[in-house]
Design a protein around this motif. Structure first.
Motif: not given
Length: 158
Positions: A105-114
Motif C-alpha cells: 500500500k505504501d508503494q501503489v496508488s489506487v484511484l477512482h476513475v469514472n
C-alpha cells in the motif's frame, strides 16, 4: 446480477498501452465480484512492477472495490471479518486482496476513475471483461491478438 461476469485490465507502461488482460469468467457472478477480481489482478501486477522498481498507479471505476480494500477491510479484519448489520459478501476475494494491498500500500496508488465516460484504459478494461464472457475464459489471460485500439473500442460495452 447474478449472471455472467468477467474481468478485464489494461496495462500502460511509459504512458502507452502495453498489455490487455481478460478472464475470470463466472456464469453466476456479479458486477461486484467481477470488479473485485479485476482489482485483485491489478494488485498482483502492481506487486511485480514494484519488485522491478517501477512506480504504479491503479485506476479503477469501482468505488465499492476500492473502499473494500483501502478502507472497510481494515475494520472488518479487526472485528474478525464481521460487521454490524450483517454478512460481508465476497470475503473469499476480499481477504487475499486486502492482505496483498497491505503489503504494497505504501508503494501503489489506487484511484477512482469514472466508468463509461471515454477514459481509454477504463474502456479497454470494460471490453476485456466482455471478451472474457464471450470466450468463457476462467483463467486470467493475456489478450491473444494484436492490440488494435479502434477495433477493440468498437466492441460492445458492458
Amino acid at each position: 446480477n447474478p449472471g455472467e461476469a468477467g474481468s478485464g485490465m489494461a496495462i500502460y507502461r511509459d504512458g502507452k498501452i502495453d498489455e490487455l488482460w481478460y478472464g475470470l469468467y463466472n456464469p453466476n457472478g456479479t458486477n461486484n465480484t467481477a470488479e473485485l477480481n479485476a482489482l485483485h489482478q491489478a494488485l498482483l501486477v502492481a506487486k511485480d512492477e514494484i519488485y522491478q522498481q517501477r512506480s504504479v498507479s491503479i485506476l479503477c471505476d469501482s468505488k465499492y472495490s476500492i473502499q473494500c480494500v483501502t478502507q472497510w477491510a481494515v475494520n472488518w479484519e479487526k472485528k474478525n471479518w464481521t460487521k454490524s448489520g450483517g454478512e460481508i459478501k465476497n470475503l473469499d476475494i476480499i481477504k487475499p486482496m486486502f492482505a496483498l494491498h497491505q503489503s504494497i500500500k505504501d508503494q501503489v496508488s489506487v484511484l477512482h476513475v469514472n466508468g463509461h465516460v471515454g477514459v481509454e484504459g477504463n474502456e479497454l478494461a470494460d471490453r476485456m471483461s466482455i471478451f472474457a464472457m464471450e470466450q468463457r475464459n476462467t483463467d486470467f489471460s493475456l489478450y491473444p491478438k494484436t492490440i488494435d485500439l479502434d477495433a477493440i473500442l468498437a466492441l460492445r460495452t458492458g
